[in-house]
Design an enzyme around this catalytic site. Structure first.
Site, PDB file in Angstrom:
ATOM      1  N   LYS A 114      44.391  38.486  30.812  1.00 46.39           N
ATOM      2  CA  LYS A 114      45.362  38.303  32.063  1.00 46.39           C
ATOM      3  C   LYS A 114      46.480  38.214  31.984  1.00 46.39           C
ATOM      4  O   LYS A 114      47.153  37.995  30.747  1.00 46.39           O
ATOM      5  CB  LYS A 114      44.948  37.036  32.029  1.00 46.39           C
TER       6      LYS A 114
HETATM    7  P1  NAD Z   1      45.525  36.090  47.224  1.00 44.15           P
HETATM    8  O1  NAD Z   1      47.357  36.085  47.185  1.00 44.15           O
HETATM    9  O2  NAD Z   1      45.010  36.837  48.338  1.00 44.15           O
HETATM   10  O3  NAD Z   1      45.031  35.366  48.473  1.00 44.15           O
HETATM   11  C1  NAD Z   1      45.566  33.892  48.292  1.00 44.15           C
HETATM   12  C2  NAD Z   1      45.609  32.522  50.034  1.00 44.15           C
HETATM   13  O4  NAD Z   1      45.436  31.440  48.726  1.00 44.15           O
HETATM   14  C3  NAD Z   1      46.432  33.427  50.210  1.00 44.15           C
HETATM   15  O5  NAD Z   1      46.084  32.763  51.836  1.00 44.15           O
HETATM   16  C4  NAD Z   1      47.703  31.732  50.475  1.00 44.15           C
HETATM   17  O6  NAD Z   1      48.011  31.221  50.996  1.00 44.15           O
HETATM   18  C5  NAD Z   1      46.336  31.005  49.940  1.00 44.15           C
HETATM   19  N1  NAD Z   1      46.607  29.160  49.150  1.00 44.15           N
HETATM   20  C6  NAD Z   1      47.728  29.385  48.471  1.00 44.15           C
HETATM   21  N2  NAD Z   1      47.935  28.093  47.972  1.00 44.15           N
HETATM   22  C7  NAD Z   1      46.983  26.959  48.648  1.00 44.15           C
HETATM   23  C8  NAD Z   1      46.856  25.707  49.058  1.00 44.15           C
HETATM   24  N3  NAD Z   1      46.677  25.301  47.642  1.00 44.15           N
HETATM   25  N4  NAD Z   1      45.771  25.255  49.621  1.00 44.15           N
HETATM   26  C9  NAD Z   1      45.342  26.845  50.560  1.00 44.15           C
HETATM   27  N5  NAD Z   1      45.766  27.763  51.081  1.00 44.15           N
HETATM   28  C10 NAD Z   1      46.746  28.442  49.657  1.00 44.15           C
HETATM   29  O7  NAD Z   1      44.797  36.372  46.543  1.00 44.15           O
HETATM   30  P2  NAD Z   1      43.556  36.105  46.506  1.00 44.15           P
HETATM   31  O8  NAD Z   1      43.630  37.254  45.542  1.00 44.15           O
HETATM   32  O9  NAD Z   1      42.217  36.820  47.245  1.00 44.15           O
HETATM   33  O10 NAD Z   1      42.969  34.946  45.163  1.00 44.15           O
HETATM   34  C11 NAD Z   1      42.051  33.640  45.158  1.00 44.15           C
HETATM   35  C12 NAD Z   1      42.062  32.706  44.307  1.00 44.15           C
HETATM   36  O11 NAD Z   1      40.512  33.545  43.417  1.00 44.15           O
HETATM   37  C13 NAD Z   1      42.588  32.799  42.847  1.00 44.15           C
HETATM   38  O12 NAD Z   1      42.367  32.292  41.998  1.00 44.15           O
HETATM   39  C14 NAD Z   1      42.562  34.140  41.753  1.00 44.15           C
HETATM   40  O13 NAD Z   1      42.952  34.240  40.641  1.00 44.15           O
HETATM   41  C15 NAD Z   1      41.546  34.242  42.690  1.00 44.15           C
HETATM   42  N6  NAD Z   1      40.686  35.949  42.194  1.00 44.15           N
HETATM   43  C16 NAD Z   1      40.269  36.647  42.719  1.00 44.15           C
HETATM   44  C17 NAD Z   1      39.859  37.936  42.664  1.00 44.15           C
HETATM   45  C18 NAD Z   1      40.190  39.041  42.928  1.00 44.15           C
HETATM   46  O14 NAD Z   1      39.735  40.261  43.259  1.00 44.15           O
HETATM   47  N7  NAD Z   1      41.353  39.401  43.848  1.00 44.15           N
HETATM   48  C19 NAD Z   1      38.980  38.189  41.809  1.00 44.15           C
HETATM   49  C20 NAD Z   1      38.769  36.909  40.922  1.00 44.15           C
HETATM   50  C21 NAD Z   1      39.275  36.352  40.705  1.00 44.15           C
END
Ligand code: NAD
Length: 424
Positions: A114
């Site tokens: 990561k």
């Molecule tokens: P992103 O940046 O696209 O979206 C994050 C979202 O969460 C946004 O809508 C933001 O406003 C919201 N948010 C942040 N803090 C918050 C809180 N305290 N309460 C409510 N909403 C909140 O990110 P993403 O790519 O969707 O990733 C989200 C999660 O999924 C992370 O934990 C990431 O590690 C995990 N993840 C992402 C992927 C991927 O392919 N993008 C893959 C595996 C895991």
């Protein structure tokens, strides 16, 4: 631009310790050798770089960037890059280990890594972000590589940043190397189906779990925390399968409609409103954290880590939690949730659809070939369903919850590989 305050530490657990406590439980159940336990509890490599960037106003600001390779025993390490003010080494270490377990659970030939930069991309211009991404890539030129370590997007980064990474890396090599990074724009060798892959895997594992719990998708309700890539795609695809999504939230608050939200309208609204749902007209605004305690069948935390904690776990009313985010549940909350009889499809299984299609992207890049979206979806659905079934069977065989079962499946694979390969 002034100094950015790190994100406040809420009711927070050290994320590395949270990961380790589950790792310890699963290792004990498996009877893991102490030597292998000691190897797997320490990351293989941790790199910290200092990145001086010229900002648009001519000032120079220094950012800190990290890359942690937890393990490369199963193959080249794989893991996203996070841009967020709260990024710190312990978080990156935990996320890197999670990637090792995640790749092992879905049985793809990668180790775990990561990366992250402590920065607030929401307060930076596109030019500043580009310079930061290129500087980070240059600092990591010895670390990254299609056979060594393959980054991808995470919170705060997307295809645009991956394009800059691929370009900077390729320039340094004197040739185009698109397999060095996944999550790229389609035209640069990105895979069809990658954008929605994590949300799609959440949907596939949610439906598999609903089947075990005898929850009918056509009468089920769901709440999704986080409306970024993972949350919005999970919500959209669950609705396609008949589930009524009554609430979604983002950093601006939660939005509730008991008749079901119009997710397509919410996505359009968000995209026209700088990524925020603030002011979304199709719903009643409720306090952000209340999304976790709504009376729904399925809860999908898809925002960030450590949101379901010792303090609020008792308030959860959902029968099923499907962890779209990495580490949304603190280890102290695990027992409360298990005792309440709530099934959790853990992060290392539920959100592995993203890394699975990343793997397909890398395979296509290396083949110099492009798969149809239908082929990508069919193969990733099968991998997710097989992984779910394997973890579910393990949870029955060992009489443990799904999280510990997922760790058992993962650690067993990594440990067996390590035994065959041997140490120094
Ligand atoms: P992103 O940046 O696209 O979206 C994050 C979202 O969460 C946004 O809508 C933001 O406003 C919201 N948010 C942040 N803090 C918050 C809180 N305290 N309460 C409510 N909403 C909140 O990110 P993403 O790519 O969707 O990733 C989200 C999660 O999924 C992370 O934990 C990431 O590690 C995990 N993840 C992402 C992927 C991927 O392919 N993008 C893959 C595996 C895991």
């Amino acid at each position: 631009m002034g100094y950015i305050e790190p994100a406040p530490l809420k009711d927070r657990e050290n994320p590395f310790e949270a990961m380790m406590s589950r790792f310890q439980i699963a290792s004990q159940i498996l009877g893991l050798d102490e030597e292998i336990y000691n190897v797997l509890k320490n990351p293989t490599k941790q790199v910290i770089v200092s990145l001086p960037i010229t900002m648009d106003d001519g000032s120079i600001r220094v950012f800190e960037g990290y890359r942690v390779i937890h393990s490369n025993i199963l193959g080249p390490s794989k893991g996203g890059i996070r841009f967020d003010p709260g990024v710190h080494l312990d978080e990156v270490k935990a996320l890197a280990a999670w990637m090792t377990w995640k790749c092992a659970v879905v049985d793809i030939p990668y180790g775990g890594a990561k990366g992250g930069i402590t920065c607030n991309p929401r307060e930076m211009s596109s030019g500043e972000i580009e310079r930061l991404m290129r500087a980070y890539t240059t600092s990591m030129i010895e670390i990254f590589g299609p056979d060594r370590d393959i980054p991808a997007p995470d919170m705060g980064t997307g295809p645009r940043e991956m394009a800059w990474l691929m370009d900077s890396y390729s320039r340094a090599q004197g040739m185009t190397v698109n397999a060095v990074v996944t999550g790229k724009p389609l035209v640069l060798g990105g895979s069809l189906g990658r954008t929605e892959a994590t949300g799609r895997g959440v949907m596939v594992s949610a439906l598999a779990a609903m089947q075990k719990l005898k929850i009918n998708p056509y009468t089920a309700t769901c709440a999704v925390q986080g409306f970024g890539n993972v949350g919005s795609w999970a919500a959209r695809l669950l609705i396609e399968r008949g589930v009524k999504v009554v609430a979604v939230s983002d950093i601006s608050g939660a939005f509730y409609n008991e008749n079901g939200l119009d997710i397509e309208a919410a996505v359009i609204y968000r995209d026209q409103n700088k990524g925020s749902l603030e002011g979304f007209p199709g719903a009643e605004k409720i306090p952000g954290d209340s999304i976790l305690s709504l009376e729904v069948d399925v809860l999908v935390p898809a925002a960030t880590e450590d949101v379901i904690t010792f303090s609020n776990a008792n308030d959860i009313k959902a029968k099923l939690i499907v962890e779209g985010a990495n580490g949304p549940t603190s280890s102290r909350a695990d027992k409360i949730i298990s005792d309440k009889g709530i099934m959790v499809v853990p992060d290392i299984l539920a959100n592995a659809g993203g890394v699975t299609v990343s793997y397909f992207e890398w395979v296509q890049n290396r083949l110099g070939y492009k798969w149809t979206e239908e082929r990508v979806n069919r193969r990733s659905d099968r991998i997710m369903k097989d992984a779910f079934d394997k973890v579910y069977k393990t949870s029955i065989n060992y009489n443990v919850n799904m999280r510990i079962a997922a760790y058992i499946v993962a650690i067993d694979k990594v440990a067996k590989t390590y035994k065959y390969r041997g140490g120094f």
